[in-house]
Design a protein around this motif. Structure first.
Motif, short mmCIF file in Angstrom:
data_model
loop_
_atom_site.label_atom_id
_atom_site.label_comp_id
_atom_site.label_asym_id
_atom_site.label_seq_id
_atom_site.Cartn_x
_atom_site.Cartn_y
_atom_site.Cartn_z
N ASP A 418 38.86 0.70 -0.48
CA ASP A 418 40.21 1.09 -0.85
C ASP A 418 40.14 2.36 -1.72
OD1 ASP A 418 41.12 -1.12 0.56
OD2 ASP A 418 40.95 -2.43 -1.20
N ASN A 419 40.61 2.29 -2.94
CA ASN A 419 40.59 3.47 -3.82
C ASN A 419 39.58 3.33 -4.95
OD1 ASN A 419 42.65 4.95 -2.47
ND2 ASN A 419 44.18 3.56 -3.39
N ASP A 420 38.54 2.57 -4.66
CA ASP A 420 37.55 2.32 -5.71
C ASP A 420 36.17 2.70 -5.21
OD1 ASP A 420 36.42 1.57 -8.07
OD2 ASP A 420 36.51 -0.60 -7.69
N LEU A 421 35.40 3.39 -6.05
CA LEU A 421 34.02 3.74 -5.74
C LEU A 421 33.12 2.65 -6.32
CD1 LEU A 421 32.26 5.97 -4.45
CD2 LEU A 421 32.02 6.94 -6.75
N LEU A 422 32.51 1.84 -5.44
CA LEU A 422 31.74 0.68 -5.89
C LEU A 422 30.31 1.03 -6.30
CD1 LEU A 422 32.82 -1.87 -3.12
CD2 LEU A 422 33.89 -1.45 -5.34
N ALA A 428 23.10 10.96 -4.85
CA ALA A 428 24.51 11.32 -4.71
C ALA A 428 25.08 11.78 -6.06
CB ALA A 428 25.31 10.15 -4.16
N LYS A 429 24.63 11.15 -7.14
CA LYS A 429 25.10 11.55 -8.47
C LYS A 429 24.71 13.00 -8.77
CE LYS A 429 25.05 6.98 -10.66
NZ LYS A 429 24.37 6.10 -11.66
N LYS A 430 23.45 13.35 -8.43
CA LYS A 430 22.99 14.72 -8.68
C LYS A 430 23.73 15.72 -7.79
CE LYS A 430 18.31 13.30 -10.02
NZ LYS A 430 16.88 13.32 -9.64
N LEU A 431 24.02 15.29 -6.58
CA LEU A 431 24.69 16.17 -5.62
C LEU A 431 26.13 16.46 -6.04
CD1 LEU A 431 24.27 17.57 -2.84
CD2 LEU A 431 25.18 15.49 -1.80
N PHE A 432 26.83 15.39 -6.43
CA PHE A 432 28.25 15.52 -6.75
C PHE A 432 28.49 15.50 -8.27
CE2 PHE A 432 28.23 13.55 -2.49
CZ PHE A 432 28.99 14.49 -1.80
N VAL A 433 27.60 16.11 -9.01
CA VAL A 433 27.74 16.14 -10.45
C VAL A 433 29.08 16.79 -10.83
CG1 VAL A 433 26.52 18.36 -10.69
CG2 VAL A 433 26.58 16.76 -12.61
N LYS A 437 36.10 10.75 -9.43
CA LYS A 437 36.02 9.62 -8.51
C LYS A 437 36.99 9.80 -7.34
CE LYS A 437 37.82 5.62 -9.54
NZ LYS A 437 38.07 4.28 -10.13
N GLU A 438 38.20 10.29 -7.63
CA GLU A 438 39.20 10.43 -6.59
C GLU A 438 38.73 11.41 -5.51
OE1 GLU A 438 39.72 10.58 -9.78
OE2 GLU A 438 40.90 8.74 -10.13
N ARG A 439 38.09 12.52 -5.96
CA ARG A 439 37.59 13.51 -5.01
C ARG A 439 36.48 12.95 -4.15
NH1 ARG A 439 37.86 17.07 -1.27
NH2 ARG A 439 36.36 18.80 -1.36
N LEU A 440 35.60 12.14 -4.74
CA LEU A 440 34.50 11.51 -3.99
C LEU A 440 35.04 10.53 -2.94
CD1 LEU A 440 31.84 10.83 -6.78
CD2 LEU A 440 31.74 12.53 -4.95
N ILE A 441 36.05 9.75 -3.33
CA ILE A 441 36.64 8.80 -2.39
C ILE A 441 37.29 9.55 -1.23
CG2 ILE A 441 38.45 7.07 -2.10
CD1 ILE A 441 37.89 6.19 -4.99
#
Length: 550
Positions: A418-422, A428-433, A437-441
């Motif tokens: 849904d709208n939650d990053l589990l 992935a953390k290093k990549l999307f530093v 959260k909304e942008r990642l979802i």
């Protein structure tokens, strides 16, 4: 640890299901380094592992070949009374044994007459509880696992040993064959009979030789006959044979029941009780080497029927007179326990190494075959078991390894619902530093909805190329996005394409130059040849005119 000589392990068949260990009442089975075997010092030869193994990886020693060395020569036979309840035509099989060389076939129940007489004498002169010792499995159980209770065992040999001594008085050293329902008899009678066969083995021999049982006439066993001891293999058969049902007594059947009784045996109670113990439920009629497809009630009916037939057919039967024989029935039982004391600290260290660092983690599920995690830890210390036999430990180990693999994966892994990053792993953390959260979802949803192409994503002003793998977890517990970074691969491919293009251009340029050079050379060669030809024609003409004047 020494491997049993009587329970044979077929290691190729063993699938490490631990069913034998779960059912072994004394846990006398080792699983170590992909090898399983029965431990001789601990095994009580109850035959449970043989009967429960679904892979036929446990069998008892086969003595058919040994028996074949006896046939066609004089030998004598001791037939256990449960034989009548196991076979469809037992008296015809006696005829088969006669045809093979048996000069005398006697009932083991004759030996039970001597034993019963001694039981009565000992009981009447005792002031405490007494345990019968006719069952070799019970004898093994107490000697190996409960040796402190040896003083309560009646110091008397079994009926089969008593019968052996009876046969020795009649026939001296003539070879003897014992036929019975019990695997443990192979060990107990090793020094008393030349061959010990189970009912199963005798049936296998008959089938192997293609002997047709119905072609033989019925034959009665030889005199003398027992009086009441043919009922020894039934529940309460010993007390029935003694004609003393008024004695204070207790009948216990089944190894697990007996173990529970022995575990809680109170030695301070001096009540005079005769305790009749049989390892098999229903007595020897239901022994481990009998026909397991026949109900115990049917076996008892067949036993009663054959006994009546023998009594009705016999003309003036001769019954055993114990006074005519003189041999010792005494038996000294010894402490065979190999129990090793293990410190609490060592057990706790092994439990911790299996991830059981608190009582709450000791599940005691018995999945490994041991009733408690502590018993399992003891087995690990003694080299009888492996840590990986614990399913909970193995699952936790695999799970932790799996988590480690996911966490340390060079590929970006994200789980959303849904709208939650589990979940987001380290890559992935290093990549999307610095990404919200909304942008990642949003990125995850876009990729999840279009997973069958390479995605170009600008991250912090830099273009990346990702090959995605997207799938849903079971039970609607989330969606997984796995991002394989192929940016370098794409850049390298683009560089290769550029290099390829430049190389083609260069080759084309060289070819053009070569063609121009070839053309120039051809032009020069053409002019040279034309000039040479002109000179040649002039020379030819000159030579021609000169010859004309001569």
């Amino acid at each position: 640890m020494k491997e049993s000589l009587y329970i044979i392990s077929n290691r190729a068949n063993c699938k490490y299901c631990y069913k034998c260990l779960r059912n072994c009442p004394v846990k006398a089975i080792s699983f170590q380094n992909d090898v399983s075997f029965v431990i001789e010092d601990e095994c009580i030869l109850c035959g449970t592992c043989v009967n429960v193994c679904p892979q036929n990886a446990k069998n008892y020693r086969d003595d058919i070949t040994k028996f074949e060395s006896l046939i066609n020569k004089p030998f004598i036979v001791s037939i256990a009374p449960s034989f009548y309840g196991n076979e469809d035509a037992p008296l015809k099989i006696l005829s088969i044994l006669k045809s093979l060389g048996a000069v005398y076939i006697s009932e083991t129940a004759v030996g039970a007459e001597f034993v019963t007489e001694e039981y009565i004498r000992i009981y009447e002169n005792s002031n405490h509880s007494l345990i019968t010792t006719s069952c070799p499995v019970i004898v093994n159980l107490i000697e190996k696992h409960y040796p402190h209770l040896i003083p309560y065992m009646m110091p008397i040999v079994s009926p089969a040993i008593a019968h052996s001594q009876f046969l020795n008085q009649l026939f001296g050293d003539l070879p003897k064959l014992f036929v019975g329902p019990c695997i443990a008899k192979k060990e107990e009678l090793e020094n008393y009979y030349d061959v010990v066969l189970t009912f199963e083995e005798l049936e296998k021999f008959i089938k192997k030789r293609e002997i047709i049982v119905d072609d033989y006439k019925e034959r009665l066993p030889d005199f003398p006959y027992p009086k009441r001891t043919r009922f020894y293999p039934t529940s309460g058969g010993i007390l029935f044979s003694a004609q003393q049902n008024t004695y204070n007594h207790l009948i216990l059947e089944g190894v697990n029941n007996i173990i529970d009784f022995l575990e809680h045996f109170n030695e301070n109670i001096n009540e005079k009780v005769i305790i009749e113990m049989s390892a098999c439920h229903g007595g020897c009629l239901n022994g481990p080497a009998t026909d397991r497809n026949v109900n115990i009630l049917e076996k008892r009916f067949k036993l009663n029927s054959v006994i009546k037939q023998i009594n009705n057919t016999s003309i003036q039967p001769k019954y055993i007179d114990l006074k005519e024989y003189n041999f010792s029935l005494k038996k000294q039982f010894i402490n065979k326990s190999k129990k090793v004391e293990i410190s609490k600290e060592k057990i706790e260290n092994i439990l911790k190494s299996m991830g059981k660092d608190s009582p709450e983690k000791e599940l005691n599920c018995s999945g490994c075959g041991y009733d408690t995690c502590v018993e399992k830890a003891k087995a690990v210390y003694l080299g009888k078991a492996e840590k990986d036999m614990c399913f909970a430990y193995l699952i936790e180990k695999v799970s932790s390894v799996s988590n480690k693999v996911v966490d340390e994966s060079p590929n970006g892994i994200l789980i959303f619902k849904d709208n939650d990053l589990l979940y987001i792993n380290e890559s992935a953390k290093k990549l999307f530093v610095n990404y919200e959260k909304e942008r990642l979802i949003e990125i995850c949803e876009r990729i999840f909805n279009d997973p069958n192409r390479i995605h170009e994503i600008y991250i912090n002003g830099k273009k990346f190329y990702f090959y995605p793998k997207a799938f849903s977890l079971p039970e609607d517990s989330g969606n997984v996005i796995l991002l394989v970074d192929i940016t370098e691969l794409i850049i390298q491919k683009e560089r290769m394409n550029e290099l390829k293009s430049k190389t083609i251009e260069k080759i084309e340029e060289v070819l053009n130059n070569q063609m121009k050079l070839a053309q120039d050379i051809a032009s020069i060669l053409g002019e040279s040849i034309a000039e040479t030809k002109a000179h040649f024609l002039e020379f030819k003409k000159y030579m021609g005119e000169e010859n004309a004047d001569v």
